[in-house]
Design a protein around this motif. Structure first.
Motif, PDB file in Angstrom:
ATOM      1  N   SER A  36       0.845  -1.201   0.000  1.00 30.06           N
ATOM      2  CA  SER A  36       0.000   0.000   0.000  1.00 30.06           C
ATOM      3  C   SER A  36       0.876   1.245   0.000  1.00 30.06           C
ATOM      4  O   SER A  36       2.040   1.207   0.418  1.00 30.06           O
ATOM      5  CB  SER A  36      -0.928   0.020   1.215  1.00 30.06           C
ATOM      6  N   VAL A  37       0.309   2.317  -0.511  1.00 30.61           N
ATOM      7  CA  VAL A  37       0.981   3.621  -0.517  1.00 30.61           C
ATOM      8  C   VAL A  37       0.078   4.606   0.212  1.00 30.61           C
ATOM      9  O   VAL A  37      -1.100   4.760  -0.131  1.00 30.61           O
ATOM     10  CB  VAL A  37       1.240   4.117  -1.960  1.00 30.61           C
ATOM     11  N   ASP A  38       0.615   5.226   1.229  1.00 31.50           N
ATOM     12  CA  ASP A  38      -0.130   6.216   2.007  1.00 31.50           C
ATOM     13  C   ASP A  38       0.732   7.467   2.083  1.00 31.50           C
ATOM     14  O   ASP A  38       1.699   7.526   2.845  1.00 31.50           O
ATOM     15  CB  ASP A  38      -0.425   5.664   3.412  1.00 31.50           C
ATOM     16  N   THR A  39       0.412   8.447   1.266  1.00 26.97           N
ATOM     17  CA  THR A  39       1.277   9.621   1.173  1.00 26.97           C
ATOM     18  C   THR A  39       0.440  10.867   0.901  1.00 26.97           C
ATOM     19  O   THR A  39      -0.787  10.792   0.760  1.00 26.97           O
ATOM     20  CB  THR A  39       2.333   9.416   0.063  1.00 26.97           C
TER      21      THR A  39
ATOM     22  N   VAL B 210      -2.121  -1.966  -3.752  1.00 29.50           N
ATOM     23  CA  VAL B 210      -1.673  -2.568  -5.003  1.00 29.50           C
ATOM     24  C   VAL B 210      -1.501  -4.070  -4.813  1.00 29.50           C
ATOM     25  O   VAL B 210      -0.811  -4.510  -3.890  1.00 29.50           O
ATOM     26  CB  VAL B 210      -0.334  -1.956  -5.475  1.00 29.50           C
ATOM     27  N   LYS B 211      -2.129  -4.834  -5.691  1.00 25.77           N
ATOM     28  CA  LYS B 211      -2.027  -6.295  -5.658  1.00 25.77           C
ATOM     29  C   LYS B 211      -1.718  -6.795  -7.071  1.00 25.77           C
ATOM     30  O   LYS B 211      -2.369  -6.386  -8.028  1.00 25.77           O
ATOM     31  CB  LYS B 211      -3.327  -6.920  -5.150  1.00 25.77           C
ATOM     32  N   ASN B 212      -0.715  -7.655  -7.175  1.00 23.31           N
ATOM     33  CA  ASN B 212      -0.266  -8.146  -8.482  1.00 23.31           C
ATOM     34  C   ASN B 212       0.095  -7.000  -9.427  1.00 23.31           C
ATOM     35  O   ASN B 212      -0.089  -7.086 -10.642  1.00 23.31           O
ATOM     36  CB  ASN B 212      -1.326  -9.035  -9.135  1.00 23.31           C
ATOM     37  N   GLY B 213       0.592  -5.904  -8.838  1.00 19.65           N
ATOM     38  CA  GLY B 213       1.014  -4.759  -9.628  1.00 19.65           C
ATOM     39  C   GLY B 213      -0.117  -3.874 -10.108  1.00 19.65           C
ATOM     40  O   GLY B 213       0.132  -2.869 -10.784  1.00 19.65           O
ATOM     41  N   ARG B 214      -1.355  -4.221  -9.740  1.00 18.89           N
ATOM     42  CA  ARG B 214      -2.517  -3.426 -10.177  1.00 18.89           C
ATOM     43  C   ARG B 214      -3.201  -2.766  -8.980  1.00 18.89           C
ATOM     44  O   ARG B 214      -3.203  -3.300  -7.880  1.00 18.89           O
ATOM     45  CB  ARG B 214      -3.518  -4.304 -10.933  1.00 18.89           C
ATOM     46  N   ILE B 215      -3.793  -1.611  -9.244  1.00 16.02           N
ATOM     47  CA  ILE B 215      -4.436  -0.839  -8.177  1.00 16.02           C
ATOM     48  C   ILE B 215      -5.753  -1.509  -7.792  1.00 16.02           C
ATOM     49  O   ILE B 215      -6.648  -1.701  -8.616  1.00 16.02           O
ATOM     50  CB  ILE B 215      -4.667   0.613  -8.618  1.00 16.02           C
ATOM     51  N   GLU B 216      -5.850  -1.885  -6.527  1.00 15.45           N
ATOM     52  CA  GLU B 216      -7.036  -2.573  -6.000  1.00 15.45           C
ATOM     53  C   GLU B 216      -7.958  -1.609  -5.261  1.00 15.45           C
ATOM     54  O   GLU B 216      -9.177  -1.702  -5.315  1.00 15.45           O
ATOM     55  CB  GLU B 216      -6.571  -3.693  -5.067  1.00 15.45           C
ATOM     56  N   VAL B 217      -7.345  -0.662  -4.547  1.00 12.82           N
ATOM     57  CA  VAL B 217      -8.089   0.376  -3.827  1.00 12.82           C
ATOM     58  C   VAL B 217      -7.407   1.703  -4.101  1.00 12.82           C
ATOM     59  O   VAL B 217      -6.176   1.791  -4.059  1.00 12.82           O
ATOM     60  CB  VAL B 217      -8.108   0.104  -2.303  1.00 12.82           C
ATOM     61  N   CYS B 218      -8.199   2.724  -4.395  1.00 11.75           N
ATOM     62  CA  CYS B 218      -7.637   4.062  -4.623  1.00 11.75           C
ATOM     63  C   CYS B 218      -8.512   5.096  -3.937  1.00 11.75           C
ATOM     64  O   CYS B 218      -9.725   5.145  -4.177  1.00 11.75           O
ATOM     65  CB  CYS B 218      -7.539   4.361  -6.119  1.00 11.75           C
ATOM     66  N   ASN B 219      -7.895   5.893  -3.098  1.00 12.75           N
ATOM     67  CA  ASN B 219      -8.639   6.947  -2.401  1.00 12.75           C
ATOM     68  C   ASN B 219      -7.811   8.227  -2.429  1.00 12.75           C
ATOM     69  O   ASN B 219      -6.858   8.386  -1.672  1.00 12.75           O
ATOM     70  CB  ASN B 219      -8.936   6.519  -0.958  1.00 12.75           C
ATOM     71  N   ILE B 220      -8.162   9.112  -3.359  1.00 18.05           N
ATOM     72  CA  ILE B 220      -7.504  10.414  -3.472  1.00 18.05           C
ATOM     73  C   ILE B 220      -8.422  11.442  -2.819  1.00 18.05           C
ATOM     74  O   ILE B 220      -9.591  11.584  -3.207  1.00 18.05           O
ATOM     75  CB  ILE B 220      -7.252  10.782  -4.949  1.00 18.05           C
ATOM     76  N   GLU B 221      -7.911  12.125  -1.808  1.00 17.31           N
ATOM     77  CA  GLU B 221      -8.713  13.106  -1.078  1.00 17.31           C
ATOM     78  C   GLU B 221      -8.189  14.509  -1.371  1.00 17.31           C
ATOM     79  O   GLU B 221      -7.039  14.830  -1.056  1.00 17.31           O
ATOM     80  CB  GLU B 221      -8.648  12.828   0.425  1.00 17.31           C
ATOM     81  N   ALA B 222      -9.049  15.320  -1.981  1.00 16.96           N
ATOM     82  CA  ALA B 222      -8.691  16.704  -2.302  1.00 16.96           C
ATOM     83  C   ALA B 222      -9.758  17.630  -1.727  1.00 16.96           C
ATOM     84  O   ALA B 222     -10.925  17.232  -1.577  1.00 16.96           O
ATOM     85  CB  ALA B 222      -8.597  16.882  -3.812  1.00 16.96           C
ATOM     86  N   PRO B 223      -9.412  18.867  -1.373  1.00 23.75           N
ATOM     87  CA  PRO B 223     -10.409  19.824  -0.874  1.00 23.75           C
ATOM     88  C   PRO B 223     -11.553  19.996  -1.883  1.00 23.75           C
ATOM     89  O   PRO B 223     -11.310  20.125  -3.087  1.00 23.75           O
ATOM     90  CB  PRO B 223      -9.601  21.118  -0.711  1.00 23.75           C
ATOM     91  N   ASP B 224     -12.794  19.996  -1.384  1.00 25.50           N
ATOM     92  CA  ASP B 224     -13.973  20.086  -2.259  1.00 25.50           C
ATOM     93  C   ASP B 224     -13.977  21.353  -3.107  1.00 25.50           C
ATOM     94  O   ASP B 224     -14.480  21.347  -4.242  1.00 25.50           O
ATOM     95  CB  ASP B 224     -15.266  20.054  -1.419  1.00 25.50           C
ATOM     96  N   ASP B 225     -13.445  22.444  -2.549  1.00 29.04           N
ATOM     97  CA  ASP B 225     -13.488  23.699  -3.315  1.00 29.04           C
ATOM     98  C   ASP B 225     -12.452  23.715  -4.443  1.00 29.04           C
ATOM     99  O   ASP B 225     -12.481  24.601  -5.298  1.00 29.04           O
ATOM    100  CB  ASP B 225     -13.289  24.906  -2.390  1.00 29.04           C
ATOM    101  N   TRP B 226     -11.541  22.730  -4.423  1.00 27.11           N
ATOM    102  CA  TRP B 226     -10.567  22.616  -5.512  1.00 27.11           C
ATOM    103  C   TRP B 226     -11.000  21.569  -6.528  1.00 27.11           C
ATOM    104  O   TRP B 226     -10.925  21.781  -7.741  1.00 27.11           O
ATOM    105  CB  TRP B 226      -9.183  22.266  -4.949  1.00 27.11           C
ATOM    106  N   LEU B 227     -11.474  20.414  -6.024  1.00 26.43           N
ATOM    107  CA  LEU B 227     -11.954  19.345  -6.905  1.00 26.43           C
ATOM    108  C   LEU B 227     -13.200  18.741  -6.274  1.00 26.43           C
ATOM    109  O   LEU B 227     -13.121  18.121  -5.209  1.00 26.43           O
ATOM    110  CB  LEU B 227     -10.871  18.261  -7.081  1.00 26.43           C
ATOM    111  N   PRO B 228     -14.379  18.946  -6.880  1.00 21.73           N
ATOM    112  CA  PRO B 228     -15.624  18.439  -6.311  1.00 21.73           C
ATOM    113  C   PRO B 228     -15.554  16.944  -6.009  1.00 21.73           C
ATOM    114  O   PRO B 228     -14.892  16.180  -6.713  1.00 21.73           O
ATOM    115  CB  PRO B 228     -16.655  18.730  -7.407  1.00 21.73           C
ATOM    116  N   LEU B 229     -16.278  16.538  -4.959  1.00 20.78           N
ATOM    117  CA  LEU B 229     -16.217  15.158  -4.484  1.00 20.78           C
ATOM    118  C   LEU B 229     -16.589  14.155  -5.564  1.00 20.78           C
ATOM    119  O   LEU B 229     -15.937  13.113  -5.715  1.00 20.78           O
ATOM    120  CB  LEU B 229     -17.152  14.982  -3.276  1.00 20.78           C
ATOM    121  N   GLU B 230     -17.641  14.459  -6.356  1.00 20.57           N
ATOM    122  CA  GLU B 230     -18.067  13.492  -7.387  1.00 20.57           C
ATOM    123  C   GLU B 230     -16.991  13.310  -8.469  1.00 20.57           C
ATOM    124  O   GLU B 230     -16.819  12.223  -9.023  1.00 20.57           O
ATOM    125  CB  GLU B 230     -19.402  13.915  -8.017  1.00 20.57           C
TER     126      GLU B 230
END
Length: 401
Positions: free
Chosen positions: A308-311, A330-350
């Motif tokens: 996992s990468v947590d940065t 990352v499992k078998n070199g492929r992304i299994e879970v991805c959670n990018i968190e950015a401020p809503d006023d910069w990039l809307p949640l949807e």
């Protein structure tokens, strides 16, 4: 460092009579058989043994004419898989153009600077043995000792190398350690070890630093990635030194010949280094498919143990810095879970959720991320501001790949 492969006490046995020049200028003895027949004898095939030397039946010293890591690793696989080593011994000598080689159970993102390797055109390879990460170039010698499983003895092999080095330079302070490394002057690592033990056959291979580019080695074997959590085998950092820094006469050619001489004497076989072409299917049937497999993304990256990468990183927005957090499994070199968190006023949640979803199932690699960015642009055509933000995010994420 670039130096030509040595040709002392060598003979080239591909399809015809052997030829070679001795280290002192004298001709090597002609070998009265072709390499193909030699390998047929060593393999477990139904061919008559009459007419072949008894010494051939007990051992061989081989050296690759290729500097391609994938072809040379394929030779190891081929010998391990196809040769009957009962009552026989093989020493395989090989060198590679600049390459980082990771162990079977290692994480390349954790072990080396992949971005620098891409910039410099340095190859990445995953071997089938365990152990840690090493850097190869033409100033490094690789030695592979093949035996049956019962005869497998790493310490005996390392002691042989020590005897060979001291035969050239008696005052050299080189010792084998309990970790099966070779230390120069009691502190500098000049050789690391790894091995593969099969049901019947086994091999032990090790590096030997003669004139490797030490600055490049240090830069490449230093991961620039933060926040990786993994149970993969981690390398143990060590101080390293080249043999030529201690004694300029210890060139790769001199050391190769010394090891071959000691190996031949220790095992009572002919002192000839047989040059082999690791792409020759008439000698090694099926070897090129082995080399192709070792070059695949699925093998080099896909065999990485789950991690996992947590940065986090910052982006500039209206003269202030915004923090973006990233969590990826990352499992078998492929992304299994991805959670990018950015401020809503910069990039809307949807929009952020859509970005997260697009990464699921994709390879954890910059090329695939670039392709995803192009797809996302087509999803929202004409929205230049959104495209700009996606570009910034994807460039940052590519930086951790």
């Amino acid at each position: 460092m670039r130096s030509r492969p040595g040709f002392g006490w060598h003979s080239y046995l591909a399809h015809g009579p052997a030829r070679g020049v001795g280290a002192t200028g004298s001709s090597s003895m002609l070998i009265p058989f072709s390499m193909k027949n030699c390998f047929q004898l060593l393999c477990n095939l139904k061919v008559p043994a009459a007419g072949f030397k008894n010494t051939v039946n007990s051992g061989l010293i081989l050296q690759s004419i290729s500097n391609d890591v994938y072809h040379n690793l394929a030779v190891e696989d081929w010998i391990h898989d196809h040769m009957n080593l009962e009552g026989k011994l093989i020493l395989f000598l090989w060198r590679n153009s600049p390459t980082v080689v990771i162990g079977r159970h290692q994480n390349p993102w954790q072990e080396c600077n992949l971005n620098l390797m891409r910039e410099e055109g340095v190859k990445l390879a995953r071997r089938r043995s365990g152990g840690g990460t090493v850097y190869h170039d033409m100033g490094n010698i690789n030695l592979t000792f093949f035996t049956t499983r019962k005869k497998y003895d790493r310490m005996e092999n390392l002691k042989l190398v020590v005897r060979a080095l001291k035969a050239v330079q008696p005052h050299l302070d080189v010792q084998a350690t309990e970790r099966f490394d070779l230390l120069l002057d009691g502190q500098f690592k000049i050789s690391g070890t790894a091995s593969k033990i099969g049901r019947n056959a086994a091999y032990h291979h090790c590096t030997l630093l003669c004139s490797t580019d030490g600055t490049f080695l240090s830069s490449l074997l230093k991961s620039s990635y933060q926040g990786i959590r993994s149970n993969a085998t981690a390398s143990t950092p060590a101080l390293v030194k080249n043999l030529m820094e201690k004694d300029p006469t210890l060139t790769c050619e001199v050391v190769i010949n010394a090891i071959a001489t000691e190996y031949a004497a220790s095992h009572q076989i002919d002192n000839h280094i047989h040059l082999i072409n690791p792409t020759d299917e008439t000698v090694f049937p099926g070897i090129n498919s082995k080399a192709r497999e070792l070059q695949t993304w699925e093998w080099i990256y896909g065999k990485t143990p789950k991690f996992s990468v947590d940065t986090s990183f910052t982006v500039l927005h209206e003269q202030s810095q915004l923090e973006i957090r990233v969590f990826i499994d990352v499992k078998n070199g492929r992304i299994e879970v991805c959670n990018i968190e950015a401020p809503d006023d910069w990039l809307p949640l949807e929009i952020c959720d859509q970005l997260n979803s697009s990464f699921i199932g994709s390879k954890f690699c910059p090329i695939e991320t670039t392709m995803l960015t192009s797809i996302l642009h087509r999803t929202y055509p004409g929205d230049d501001e959104l495209h700009s933000k996606w570009n910034i995010l994807c460039e940052k994420i590519k930086g951790i790949m």
